[in-house]
Design an enzyme around this catalytic site. Sequence first.
Site, PDB file in Angstrom:
ATOM      1  N   CYS A 292      31.345  20.456  40.106  1.00 19.53           N
ATOM      2  CA  CYS A 292      32.894  19.428  40.340  1.00 19.53           C
ATOM      3  C   CYS A 292      33.345  18.304  39.117  1.00 19.53           C
ATOM      4  O   CYS A 292      33.069  18.697  38.155  1.00 19.53           O
ATOM      5  CB  CYS A 292      31.942  18.299  42.002  1.00 19.53           C
ATOM      6  SG  CYS A 292      32.113  19.484  43.191  1.00 19.53           S
TER       7      CYS A 292
HETATM    8  N1  LIG Z   1      29.210  22.477  45.780  1.00 19.51           N
HETATM    9  C1  LIG Z   1      30.496  21.160  45.792  1.00 19.51           C
HETATM   10  O1  LIG Z   1      29.511  19.914  45.944  1.00 19.51           O
HETATM   11  C2  LIG Z   1      31.679  20.751  46.283  1.00 19.51           C
HETATM   12  C3  LIG Z   1      31.751  19.569  46.611  1.00 19.51           C
HETATM   13  C4  LIG Z   1      33.238  18.438  46.639  1.00 19.51           C
HETATM   14  C5  LIG Z   1      34.242  20.224  46.213  1.00 19.51           C
HETATM   15  N2  LIG Z   1      33.886  21.719  45.904  1.00 19.51           N
HETATM   16  C6  LIG Z   1      35.205  22.382  45.619  1.00 19.51           C
HETATM   17  O2  LIG Z   1      35.473  23.268  47.143  1.00 19.51           O
HETATM   18  C7  LIG Z   1      35.466  24.190  46.577  1.00 19.51           C
HETATM   19  C8  LIG Z   1      34.215  25.349  47.229  1.00 19.51           C
HETATM   20  O3  LIG Z   1      32.836  25.358  46.359  1.00 19.51           O
HETATM   21  P1  LIG Z   1      31.950  26.117  46.779  1.00 19.51           P
HETATM   22  O4  LIG Z   1      30.098  24.909  46.046  1.00 19.51           O
HETATM   23  O5  LIG Z   1      31.646  25.375  47.978  1.00 19.51           O
HETATM   24  O6  LIG Z   1      32.120  27.362  46.304  1.00 19.51           O
HETATM   25  P2  LIG Z   1      30.711  28.605  46.594  1.00 19.51           P
HETATM   26  O7  LIG Z   1      30.886  29.166  45.729  1.00 19.51           O
HETATM   27  O8  LIG Z   1      29.562  28.172  47.258  1.00 19.51           O
HETATM   28  O9  LIG Z   1      31.541  29.392  47.745  1.00 19.51           O
HETATM   29  C9  LIG Z   1      33.019  29.182  47.481  1.00 19.51           C
HETATM   30  C10 LIG Z   1      33.131  30.663  48.771  1.00 19.51           C
HETATM   31  O10 LIG Z   1      34.481  31.319  48.306  1.00 19.51           O
HETATM   32  C11 LIG Z   1      34.187  32.768  48.751  1.00 19.51           C
HETATM   33  N3  LIG Z   1      35.427  33.258  48.184  1.00 19.51           N
HETATM   34  C12 LIG Z   1      36.132  33.680  46.866  1.00 19.51           C
HETATM   35  N4  LIG Z   1      37.241  33.925  47.584  1.00 19.51           N
HETATM   36  C13 LIG Z   1      37.150  33.989  48.246  1.00 19.51           C
HETATM   37  C14 LIG Z   1      38.775  34.376  48.412  1.00 19.51           C
HETATM   38  N5  LIG Z   1      39.780  34.966  47.955  1.00 19.51           N
HETATM   39  N6  LIG Z   1      38.848  34.792  50.038  1.00 19.51           N
HETATM   40  C15 LIG Z   1      37.983  34.589  51.350  1.00 19.51           C
HETATM   41  N7  LIG Z   1      36.475  33.847  50.017  1.00 19.51           N
HETATM   42  C16 LIG Z   1      36.469  33.395  48.619  1.00 19.51           C
HETATM   43  C17 LIG Z   1      33.045  33.186  47.853  1.00 19.51           C
HETATM   44  O11 LIG Z   1      32.319  34.349  47.591  1.00 19.51           O
HETATM   45  C18 LIG Z   1      31.869  32.094  48.108  1.00 19.51           C
HETATM   46  O12 LIG Z   1      31.389  32.295  49.296  1.00 19.51           O
HETATM   47  C19 LIG Z   1      35.338  24.313  44.846  1.00 19.51           C
HETATM   48  O13 LIG Z   1      36.844  24.005  44.333  1.00 19.51           O
HETATM   49  C20 LIG Z   1      34.841  23.008  44.485  1.00 19.51           C
HETATM   50  O14 LIG Z   1      35.128  22.261  43.685  1.00 19.51           O
HETATM   51  C21 LIG Z   1      32.364  21.384  45.752  1.00 19.51           C
END
Ligand SMILES: NC(=O)c1ccc[n+]([C@@H]2O[C@H](COP(=O)([O-])OP(=O)(O)OC[C@H]3O[C@@H](n4cnc5c(N)ncnc54)[C@H](O)[C@@H]3O)[C@@H](O)[C@H]2O)c1
Length: 452
Positions: A292
Amino acid sequence: MLNMHTEYQTIGKPFELRGATIEELRKKLVTRTAKVGVVGLGYVGLPLAVEFAGAGFRVTGIDVQESKVGRLNLGDSYVQDIPSSTVADLINQHKFCATTDFSVISSLDTVNICVPTPLRKTKDPDMSYIVSACEGIAKHLHRGMLVILESTTYPGTTDELVLTMLEQSGLKVGRDFFLCFSPERVDPGNTNYQTRNIPKVVGGITQACTEIGALFYAQALERVVPVSSTQVAEMVKLLENTFRMINIGLVNEMAMMCDRMGINVWEVIEAAATKPFGFMPFYPGPGLGGHCIPIDPFYLSWKSKQAGIEARFIELAGYVNGQMPHFVVTKVQDALNELAKPLKGSRVHILGVAYKKDIDDCRESPALDIMHLLIARGALVTYSDPFVPNLRVDDSQLISESVALACAAADCVVIVTDHSTFDYAAIVEQSATIVDTRNALKQFSCGKIVRL
Ligand SMILES: NC(=O)c1ccc[n+]([C@@H]2O[C@H](COP(=O)([O-])OP(=O)(O)OC[C@H]3O[C@@H](n4cnc5c(N)ncnc54)[C@H](O)[C@@H]3O)[C@@H](O)[C@H]2O)c1
């Protein structure tokens, strides 16, 4: 809480039609009979899915990675904050299941999109995951459905990109389906604040969208904060993360200034933090990490450039924070100089490679940059991390080593991530010299400790 008796504005269509669609969805939400979907089952999506399943909804998780779907359906969690037993219980109660098949969306009432939003090498937003998720959803979008984007992104994404894609189905937002943006604020490893008790900001394309989006979250989360538009909701997240990134940049610059002037920056911050108003402590470190803080502000600077405004604070903080791994390597060199050893050929052991303490996530971790820089200068680099059994750095696959043996064998030890399980007294005793980038050795004073 949401006003359940809000009068809805029509959007150029008969009131009854919209009213009937929204009433039906509202009933399903308050009776927990709505079928909930979460697209993207990572650090954000899985905890959200588990929260709604725990609140009594039937939740279907959709992910493109078969291995993740397979593990979840066997009750095996890969997200540290979600115990496998929780997933297994929900699977057994038929409250949760996972699939790679987007056609299941035809039978769902709500879908939250939680897919990655990385930056391209050029620091432009990579929208490909959102686009691909929306393509999958658009094919199966149906009347009465609520779609909420949660992925962090630039202001305007929901309105300009997601809405355009979904309306290609012929359905009209605010009348046939509802679309919101709600920023995810989850903080992995934080035991006080998790999905349920972190206030949830939500903004819809229309007022009806905001209301139904807020009602949705109110079923499972403690506090919902509706805002007037998707753009406001998108900007909230970017303000929060930019605030952190810039303040960390400021304090990192302070650390480098203090170092030059022979002042202990940690003591300065601790004393400044006694001011009961107008000051909030931020701490220096080896550089930004995670999915992030190093990334999200550049979504904002990219968008603001299009609006003709240079995001100068963001660029400057990005530069200062990017210098920190180099600063740490200079500290390692200085520490080795004291022992009359050149960096080239010296054994440098890294303690902690996750991007922050007590978690297993190495995405964007400054440890990777530090290790890369050290290897490029000829150091022999090893690491220990109780949460990260193996790690790829450049072309090498490394394995986490025993802390005691590796510290004793190293010419210099670098504390990059201050995991709680490290035995710091033993580390001080065993190591020849230690560069401490986190003030983990605050309680110790001896000549072999080099602080940031
Ligand atoms: N990790 C954090 O602490 C956090 C905190 C706040 C916001 N975010 C935001 O949340 C969002 C997700 O982050 P995350 O950390 O969960 O990512 P992540 O990589 O852990 O998980 C994302 C998931 O989406 C799946 N994916 C990718 N393309 C896809 C598609 N077309 N259809 C279905 N599934 C698909 C991936 O296989 C993966 O399992 C990002 O925008 C991130 O910036 C993350």
